[in-house]
Design an enzyme around this catalytic site. Structure first.
Site, PDB file in Angstrom:
ATOM      1  N   LYS A 172       0.830  -1.208   0.000  1.00 18.23           N
ATOM      2  CA  LYS A 172       0.000   0.000   0.000  1.00 18.23           C
ATOM      3  C   LYS A 172       0.868   1.264   0.000  1.00 18.23           C
ATOM      4  O   LYS A 172       0.663   2.169  -0.800  1.00 18.23           O
ATOM      5  CB  LYS A 172      -0.932   0.034   1.238  1.00 18.23           C
ATOM      6  N   ARG A 232      -0.762  -8.468  13.233  1.00 17.47           N
ATOM      7  CA  ARG A 232      -1.335  -7.463  12.317  1.00 17.47           C
ATOM      8  C   ARG A 232      -2.161  -8.144  11.223  1.00 17.47           C
ATOM      9  O   ARG A 232      -3.200  -7.637  10.807  1.00 17.47           O
ATOM     10  CB  ARG A 232      -0.229  -6.597  11.719  1.00 17.47           C
ATOM     11  N   ARG A 259      11.755  -4.953   5.417  1.00 16.52           N
ATOM     12  CA  ARG A 259      11.554  -3.551   5.021  1.00 16.52           C
ATOM     13  C   ARG A 259      12.453  -2.591   5.798  1.00 16.52           C
ATOM     14  O   ARG A 259      12.679  -2.737   6.984  1.00 16.52           O
ATOM     15  CB  ARG A 259      10.097  -3.172   5.271  1.00 16.52           C
ATOM     16  N   ARG A 319      14.204   1.058  10.697  1.00 20.24           N
ATOM     17  CA  ARG A 319      13.248  -0.057  10.630  1.00 20.24           C
ATOM     18  C   ARG A 319      12.166   0.188  11.670  1.00 20.24           C
ATOM     19  O   ARG A 319      12.450   0.751  12.734  1.00 20.24           O
ATOM     20  CB  ARG A 319      13.959  -1.389  10.887  1.00 20.24           C
ATOM     21  N   ARG A 321     -10.062   1.029   8.245  1.00 21.21           N
ATOM     22  CA  ARG A 321      -9.686  -0.314   8.677  1.00 21.21           C
ATOM     23  C   ARG A 321     -10.776  -0.996   9.482  1.00 21.21           C
ATOM     24  O   ARG A 321     -10.598  -2.135   9.888  1.00 21.21           O
ATOM     25  CB  ARG A 321      -8.449  -0.214   9.559  1.00 21.21           C
TER      26      ARG A 321
HETATM   27  P1  AP5 Z   1       4.855  -1.607   1.927  1.00 20.41           P
HETATM   28  O1  AP5 Z   1       4.478  -0.855   0.683  1.00 20.41           O
HETATM   29  O2  AP5 Z   1       5.568  -0.859   2.989  1.00 20.41           O
HETATM   30  O3  AP5 Z   1       3.566  -2.378   2.475  1.00 20.41           O
HETATM   31  P2  AP5 Z   1       2.261  -1.823   3.180  1.00 20.41           P
HETATM   32  O4  AP5 Z   1       1.087  -2.495   2.567  1.00 20.41           O
HETATM   33  O5  AP5 Z   1       2.261  -0.328   3.204  1.00 20.41           O
HETATM   34  O6  AP5 Z   1       2.499  -2.465   4.595  1.00 20.41           O
HETATM   35  P3  AP5 Z   1       2.488  -1.865   6.050  1.00 20.41           P
HETATM   36  O7  AP5 Z   1       3.206  -2.852   6.898  1.00 20.41           O
HETATM   37  O8  AP5 Z   1       2.994  -0.447   6.094  1.00 20.41           O
HETATM   38  O9  AP5 Z   1       0.964  -1.883   6.330  1.00 20.41           O
HETATM   39  P4  AP5 Z   1       0.285  -1.889   7.658  1.00 20.41           P
HETATM   40  O10 AP5 Z   1      -1.113  -1.695   7.179  1.00 20.41           O
HETATM   41  O11 AP5 Z   1       0.521  -3.020   8.562  1.00 20.41           O
HETATM   42  O12 AP5 Z   1       0.987  -0.649   8.401  1.00 20.41           O
HETATM   43  P5  AP5 Z   1       0.484   0.823   8.740  1.00 20.41           P
HETATM   44  O13 AP5 Z   1       1.666   1.707   8.797  1.00 20.41           O
HETATM   45  O14 AP5 Z   1      -0.671   1.231   7.918  1.00 20.41           O
HETATM   46  O15 AP5 Z   1       5.717  -2.881   1.484  1.00 20.41           O
HETATM   47  C1  AP5 Z   1       6.308  -3.708   2.457  1.00 20.41           C
HETATM   48  C2  AP5 Z   1       7.715  -4.152   1.999  1.00 20.41           C
HETATM   49  O16 AP5 Z   1       7.584  -4.984   0.845  1.00 20.41           O
HETATM   50  C3  AP5 Z   1       8.620  -2.975   1.572  1.00 20.41           C
HETATM   51  O17 AP5 Z   1       9.927  -3.246   1.972  1.00 20.41           O
HETATM   52  C4  AP5 Z   1       8.502  -2.934   0.021  1.00 20.41           C
HETATM   53  O18 AP5 Z   1       9.710  -2.484  -0.565  1.00 20.41           O
HETATM   54  C5  AP5 Z   1       8.232  -4.409  -0.300  1.00 20.41           C
HETATM   55  N1  AP5 Z   1       7.308  -4.593  -1.398  1.00 20.41           N
HETATM   56  C6  AP5 Z   1       6.197  -3.833  -1.686  1.00 20.41           C
HETATM   57  N2  AP5 Z   1       5.570  -4.333  -2.780  1.00 20.41           N
HETATM   58  C7  AP5 Z   1       6.289  -5.420  -3.186  1.00 20.41           C
HETATM   59  C8  AP5 Z   1       6.155  -6.356  -4.266  1.00 20.41           C
HETATM   60  N3  AP5 Z   1       5.140  -6.255  -5.152  1.00 20.41           N
HETATM   61  N4  AP5 Z   1       7.084  -7.345  -4.371  1.00 20.41           N
HETATM   62  C9  AP5 Z   1       8.111  -7.446  -3.469  1.00 20.41           C
HETATM   63  N5  AP5 Z   1       8.312  -6.572  -2.449  1.00 20.41           N
HETATM   64  C10 AP5 Z   1       7.399  -5.583  -2.295  1.00 20.41           C
HETATM   65  O19 AP5 Z   1      -0.095   0.600  10.233  1.00 20.41           O
HETATM   66  C11 AP5 Z   1       0.766   0.294  11.312  1.00 20.41           C
HETATM   67  C12 AP5 Z   1      -0.044   0.229  12.599  1.00 20.41           C
HETATM   68  O20 AP5 Z   1      -0.655   1.532  12.842  1.00 20.41           O
HETATM   69  C13 AP5 Z   1      -1.213  -0.747  12.588  1.00 20.41           C
HETATM   70  O21 AP5 Z   1      -0.814  -2.061  12.935  1.00 20.41           O
HETATM   71  C14 AP5 Z   1      -2.150  -0.122  13.628  1.00 20.41           C
HETATM   72  O22 AP5 Z   1      -1.718  -0.374  14.932  1.00 20.41           O
HETATM   73  C15 AP5 Z   1      -1.969   1.371  13.369  1.00 20.41           C
HETATM   74  N6  AP5 Z   1      -2.929   1.905  12.376  1.00 20.41           N
HETATM   75  C16 AP5 Z   1      -2.624   2.455  11.169  1.00 20.41           C
HETATM   76  N7  AP5 Z   1      -3.741   2.856  10.539  1.00 20.41           N
HETATM   77  C17 AP5 Z   1      -4.773   2.540  11.372  1.00 20.41           C
HETATM   78  C18 AP5 Z   1      -6.192   2.682  11.267  1.00 20.41           C
HETATM   79  N8  AP5 Z   1      -6.771   3.225  10.171  1.00 20.41           N
HETATM   80  N9  AP5 Z   1      -6.938   2.241  12.301  1.00 20.41           N
HETATM   81  C19 AP5 Z   1      -6.382   1.689  13.408  1.00 20.41           C
HETATM   82  N10 AP5 Z   1      -5.044   1.520  13.568  1.00 20.41           N
HETATM   83  C20 AP5 Z   1      -4.258   1.943  12.547  1.00 20.41           C
END
Ligand code: AP5
Length: 222
Positions: free
Chosen positions: A17, A176, A131, A164, A92
């Site tokens: 994402k 997660r 990552r 990280r 979410r």
């Molecule tokens: P990346 O693009 O970083 O993946 P992502 O989908 O953004 O994953 P996240 O881990 O950031 O999502 P998340 O939803 O758990 O975290 P968030 O910060 O929103 O890609 C990941 C890795 O893979 C990278 O190294 C990239 O280079 C690689 N990659 C990407 N695409 C690839 C491909 N096609 N092939 C190979 N490699 C690839 O949330 C974190 C925490 O915040 C949550 O757990 C929660 O506690 C809180 N939070 C955030 N938003 C909310 C909400 N709306 N409500 C409640 N809690 C929330």
């Protein structure tokens, strides 16, 4: 009334994402809104919301709707929202989806498209664990799948400090993923019911996913 596109990227941790949202910003001039980034900024700044969110995030659980909505609503009042937005990691929960609809309706808007990035859970553990991001500009990298062209130097800004995330370990990623399937995956059917859902296979290389996503976004944000 605003015609600015409102795009949602749905998908479990590691689905891509953030990676794809940043590319869509470049390709279409839209603004990425990542609630994860906003919450991490609140934690780093030591605000009241950040203090409450920190341990929840480290445990891989979802932060309360109340905190997330307060942070997002604040950001959505900024003038750059008129360019159109890509929501990365929001909504979410059912409550967040309903709150987003109400927020948009108040401005004569609605969700333009919700794209589900479809991936295999097990592969996500490896993606998230490998990552790292640039400490200066936030550009994302991966130990195996996306290394900087010159080791130790960010392709985007030339920064040399990388970081990280505290929640990017295999155990927390599994929590997660559980939270995603229990609370967020049902939103796929919600947006399907509204006729705005698209699904793409996000298991391929980053460039292939970008192409698939661009052809969808190009139809609504050109
Ligand atoms: P990346 O693009 O970083 O993946 P992502 O989908 O953004 O994953 P996240 O881990 O950031 O999502 P998340 O939803 O758990 O975290 P968030 O910060 O929103 O890609 C990941 C890795 O893979 C990278 O190294 C990239 O280079 C690689 N990659 C990407 N695409 C690839 C491909 N096609 N092939 C190979 N490699 C690839 O949330 C974190 C925490 O915040 C949550 O757990 C929660 O506690 C809180 N939070 C955030 N938003 C909310 C909400 N709306 N409500 C409640 N809690 C929330």
């Amino acid at each position: 009334m605003s015609n600015a596109p409102v795009l949602i990227l749905l998908g479990p941790p590691g689905a891509g994402k953030g990676t794809q949202a940043r590319m869509l910003e470049e390709d279409f001039g839209l603004v990425q809104l990542s609630t994860g980034d906003m919450l991490r900024a609140a934690v780093a700044a030591g605000t009241e919301a950040g203090r409450r969110a920190k341990s929840v995030m480290e445990a891989g659980q979802l932060v309360s709707d109340e905190i997330v909505l307060a942070i997002l609503k604040d950001r959505m009042t900024q003038p750059d929202m008129a360019r159109g937005i890509i929501l990365d990691g929001f909504p979410r929960t059912d409550g967040q989806a309903a709150a987003l609809d109400a927020l948009l309706a108040a401005n004569g808007q609605k969700v333009t498209a919700a794209v589900s990035l479809e991936v295999d859970d097990e592969a996500m553990v490896g993606r998230v664990s490998g990552r790292f991001t640039c400490g200066s500009c936030g550009e994302g990298y991966h130990d195996e799948f996306k290394q900087p062209a010159q080791a130790g130097t960010c392709d985007k800004c030339g920064g040399t400090a990388f970081k990280r995330r505290a929640d990017d370990n295999a155990e927390t990623v599994r929590e997660r993923l559980k939270a995603y399937h229990a609370q967020t995956a049902p939103l796929i059917a919600y947006y399907e019911g509204k006729g705005v859902l698209a699904r793409i296979d996000a298991m391929g290389p980053i460039a292939e996913v970008r192409q698939a996503l661009s052809s969808i976004v190009g139809q609504v944000a050109a």
